[in-house]
Design an enzyme around this catalytic site. Structure first.
Site, PDB file in Angstrom:
ATOM      1  N   SER A 100       0.803  -1.225   0.000  1.00  0.00           N
ATOM      2  CA  SER A 100       0.000   0.000   0.000  1.00  0.00           C
ATOM      3  C   SER A 100       0.838   1.278   0.000  1.00  0.00           C
ATOM      4  O   SER A 100       1.586   1.519  -0.928  1.00  0.00           O
ATOM      5  CB  SER A 100      -0.934  -0.071   1.212  1.00  0.00           C
ATOM      6  OG  SER A 100      -1.817   0.989   1.227  1.00  0.00           O
ATOM      7  N   SER A 130      -0.857   0.758  17.799  1.00  0.00           N
ATOM      8  CA  SER A 130      -1.048   0.591  16.355  1.00  0.00           C
ATOM      9  C   SER A 130      -1.127  -0.889  16.019  1.00  0.00           C
ATOM     10  O   SER A 130      -0.483  -1.716  16.664  1.00  0.00           O
ATOM     11  CB  SER A 130       0.134   1.228  15.629  1.00  0.00           C
ATOM     12  OG  SER A 130       0.254   0.674  14.334  1.00  0.00           O
ATOM     13  N   THR A 176      -0.328  -1.796  12.936  1.00  0.00           N
ATOM     14  CA  THR A 176       0.583  -1.981  11.799  1.00  0.00           C
ATOM     15  C   THR A 176       2.033  -1.586  12.109  1.00  0.00           C
ATOM     16  O   THR A 176       2.913  -1.877  11.319  1.00  0.00           O
ATOM     17  CB  THR A 176       0.126  -1.142  10.588  1.00  0.00           C
ATOM     18  OG1 THR A 176       0.111   0.235  10.983  1.00  0.00           O
ATOM     19  CG2 THR A 176      -1.250  -1.544  10.108  1.00  0.00           C
TER      20      THR A 176
END
Ligand code: NG1
Ligand code: ZN
EC number: 5.4.2.3
Length: 567
Positions: free
Chosen positions: A75, A521, A523
Site C-alpha cells: 500500500s 497501532s 501496523t
C-alpha cells in the site's frame, strides 16, 4: 470421500507442502497478521508469502472450493517494503479466525508448518476431494514478481487452481474474488471497468440538470503506483465525458515518495509534481489505490510554502458528502422506513464531522475499532452502511434487502423521468453498482464524489464549507512494550496501563471540545496518540499532555508528531 482415502490424500498434500516450504525457508520469525495482513521489508517475505499461498488454498477448500484472493502489496509503505493480504470469498477481508492460522503459519518452523496445516484440515473439516481456487494479484513494486512465484507455488502445492491476474489495484482483486463466487457480474478486469463506467455514465444521464453537463476535470496523483496504469484505461473509457489528468504515473518518480494519499494527509502538502492552481479539483490515491484524499489550493498564502493554500478533504468529508447524498434519495424513494442507514466511523473521525452527520444530516453514526475489516463488518449489519476511515479507506454497502427494494422500485417505475421518486430508485441502483461492494476503492469513491458534486452543483469549496474540522494532532510514541496498552469502547478508552485513562480524562475535561485517546497501532510497533480541541493552542496542550502521560505511565522511549491539522 471415503475415510480410508482420507489419510493417503492428506499424506500426499503434506508431502507437497513440505516440498514447497523447503524452497522458501523461514529466515526469522515474529510476523503478525495485522489489519493490513503482513507488511515489512520485502526480503523478509518469501517464506511468508509462500505460506500464505498454502493458507489461501486451504481457505478455499474449507469454503467448498469458492475462490479466495491473495494480494501482494504494501500500500502506502516505501518501495522496498512489501506485504501479503488474503481475501475471503465474499471479497472482504480474511475471517478473523483464520488470521490466527496466518500468524501461526508465518512463524512456524518447517516441521510446525506441516503440523499446522494438518491441524487446520482437521479443525476446519476440510474435504480433501474439493479443489481450491486462488486469485493472485500484485501492485507495481519490483519485488512483487518474485514474491508472487512463492505464493503461486504454495497455493498449487495444496491443490488449488491458481489464476494470476497480474498487476491490479487491491480493490480490483477484491472485486474479482467477490464476483467470481457470485456470478452476478463479470469478475474480469474488463468487467470491473465496464461496471463502474456504465454506472457513472448512467448517473450522469440521470442527473436532474440533464446529461449535457460539464464535469470538472480532476488532477489525480497516482503515487507512482498501480492506480496510474488502470486510471489511464478508465480515463480513456470515460473520455470525453470526464477528464482525468494523471500525475505521478510511475514513469519517473518513486512509489509513494513525496506523493500519495498518506503523504498529503499526514503532511498537508501537495504531492510532488502536481501544480494545483487555485480551486482546481485534485486528489491523491495511495500505492494500491484503495484509499483516496481530495485537495485543492484555496489561493491563500500561509507562509508555509509547500502547503500554501492547501485544503484537504479526507475520508470524513467523503462520509458526510456521500451519506447526505444517498440519504436524500432514500427519502425521495420513500425507503427510509424500510431501510436502516448508518454511517460508520472510527475514533479518528474529526468530532465536527460526527456532529455534522448527526446534527445536520440527522443520520445515525457508529464507531468501531480502527481497520477496514471492523468498519466493513459493522456496515454489513445495516441496509445501507456508509463507512470511511479519516485516512480515506471506505465505501457504501447495500444489503440484499436494500437492493431488492431498489430493484423493485426500478421495475415498477421504468421511466426515471416519471417522478422524483422514480428517478431516485434508478439513481440508488446505479450508486450501488458504482460503489465497490467488496472493499473501499479509490476509483469508485472518486467517481461517486464527482457525481455527488455534479448533482449538487458544488465545487470543493462548497463541499468543505459543510463544516469546519476541529484542530487535531496525531502522534506516535514508541514504548517499551506496546502490548501493555489495551483499550475498550471502540478504542476510545484505555483500560491498561492502570491510571492512564484517568489522567487523559482529567486533561480532556479542562479543554473546550476536547477529545483524546491512546491506542496501540496494529501496523507499527508504536502507540498512537490522537487529540482534538477547539483551538490550536488547546489541542497542542492536550496532545503534549497526553504524550507526556504515555511516556510516564506506559514506558515511552521516543515520540513524534505525525499529523497536524490546524484551523
Ligand atoms: P494502525 O497502525 O493500527 O493505526 C493504520 C491506520 C488505519 C488503517 C491501517 C491499515 C491510522 C490512524 N491508522 O492502522 O486507519 O489504514 O493502518 O489497514 O490512520
Ligand atoms: Zn492502500
Amino acid at each position: 470421500m471415503a475415510s480410508s482415502e482420507v489419510e493417503p490424500a492428506k499424506t500426499i498434500l503434506l508431502t507437497s507442502v513440505a516440498n514447497t516450504i523447503e524452497r522458501f525457508p523461514l529466515r526469522e520469525g515474529s510476523f503478525s497478521y495485522g489489519t493490513a495482513g503482513f507488511r515489512t521489508l520485502w526480503e523478509r517475505l518469501p517464506s511468508v508469502v509462500n505460506r500464505m499461498g498454502i493458507l489461501a488454498a486451504l481457505r478455499s477448500r474449507a469454503k467448498g472450493g469458492q475462490g479466495v484472493g491473495a494480494v501482494v502489496t504494501a500500500s502506502h509503505n516505501p518501495i522496498f517494503d512489501n506485504g501479503v493480504k488474503l481475501v475471503d470469498p465474499d471479497g472482504g477481508m480474511l475471517s478473523p479466525a483464520w488470521e490466527g492460522y496466518a500468524t501461526r503459519l508465518a512463524n512456524a518452523s518447517q516441521y510446525d508448518v506441516l503440523l499446522t496445516v494438518s491441524d487446520i484440515i482437521e479443525r476446519e473439516h476440510i474435504d480433501l476431494s474439493t479443489v481450491g481456487k486462488v486469485f493472485i494479484a500484485r501492485d507495481t513494486r519490483p519485488s512483487g514478481e518474485i514474491l508472487v512465484d512463492g505464493l503461486l507455488e504454495g497455493a498449487k502445492a495444496v491443490g488449488a487452481h491458481v489464476e494470476d491476474l497480474g498487476v491490479l489495484t487491491t480493490p480490483q482483486l477484491h472485486y474479482a474474488v467477490r464476483y467470481s463466487n457470485l456470478n452476478s457480474k463479470s469478475s474480469s478486469l474488463q468487467g470491473y471497468m465496464e461496471n463502474i463506467v456504465t454506472a457513472f455514465r448512467k448517473l450522469v444521464e440521470l442527473n436532474p440538470k440533464g446529461s449535457d453537463v460539464k464535469i470538472d476535470p480532476i488532477k489525480v496523483d497516482c503515487a507512482n503506483g498501480v492506480g496510474a496504469i488502470h486510471l489511464k484505461h478508465l480515463a480513456e473509457m470515460l473520455s470525453p465525458l470526464a477528464e482525468y489528468r494523471i500525475y505521478n504515473d510511475g514513469t519517473e518518480g518513486v512509489l509513494n515518495e513525496g506523493c500519495g494519499a498518506e503523504h498529503v494527509k499526514s503532511l498537508q502538502v501537495y504531492p510532488i509534481g502536481l501544480d494545483a492552481a487555485p480551486n482546481e479539483h485534485c486528489c491523491s490515491l495511495d500505492g494500491d489505490a484503495d484509499r483516496i484524499m481530495f485537495f485543492y489550493n484555496n489561493g491563500e498564502t500561509s507562509g508555509h510554502a509547500e502547503g500554501d493554500g492547501f485544503k484537504l478533504l479526507d475520508g470524513d468529508r467523503m462520509a458526510s458528502l456521500l451519506a447526505g447524498f444517498i440519504h436524500n434519495f432514500v427519502l425521495e424513494a420513500e425507503l427510509d422506513k424500510e431501510l436502516s442507514m448508518t454511517v460508520i466511523q472510527t475514533a479518528y473521525a474529526n468530532g465536527n464531522s460526527t456532529s455534522y452527520l448527526t446534527g445536520q444530516l440527522k443520520l445515525q453514526v457508529m464507531c468501531t475499532s480502527t481497520g477496514v475489516k471492523y468498519l466493513h463488518a459493522k456496515a454489513l449489519e445495516h441496509d445501507i452502511g456508509v463507512y470511511f476511515e479519516a485516512n480515506g479507506h471506505g465505501t457504501v454497502l447495500f444489503s440484499d434487502k436494500a437492493l431488492q427494494l431498489i430493484l423493485a422500485g426500478v421495475e415498477s417505475n421504468p421511466d426515471p423521468d416519471s417522478s422524483k421518486k422514480a428517478r431516485s430508485f434508478h439513481i440508488l441502483l446505479q450508486l450501488s453498482d458504482l460503489l465497490n461492494q467488496a472493499v473501499g476503492d479509490a476509483f469508485s469513491d472518486m467517481l461517486a464524489v464527482q457525481i455527488a458534486l455534479l448533482y449538487r452543483g458544488w465545487s470543493y469549496i462548497d463541499w468543505i464549507n459543510c463544516y469546519s474540522d476541529l484542530p487535531n494532532r496525531l502522534a506516535k510514541v514508541r514504548v517499551r512494550d506496546r502490548s501493555i496498552v489495551k483499550t475498550t469502547d471502540a478504542e476510545r478508552r484505555c483500560v491498561s496501563p492502570p491510571g492512564l485513562q484517568d489522567v487523559i480524562d482529567r486533561m480532556v475535561k479542562e479543554v473546550s471540545k476536547g477529545r483524546a485517546f491512546v491506542r496501540p497501532s496494529g501496523t507499527e510497533d508504536i502507540v498512537r496518540v490522537y487529540a482534538e480541541a477547539e483551538t490550536n493552542k488547546l489541542v497542542d496542550e492536550l496532545s503534549n499532555g497526553v504524550i507526556a502521560a504515555v511516556f510516564e505511565i506506559a514506558g515511552g522511549v521516543d515520540g513524534k508528531q505525525t499529523h497536524k491539522s490546524s484551523k
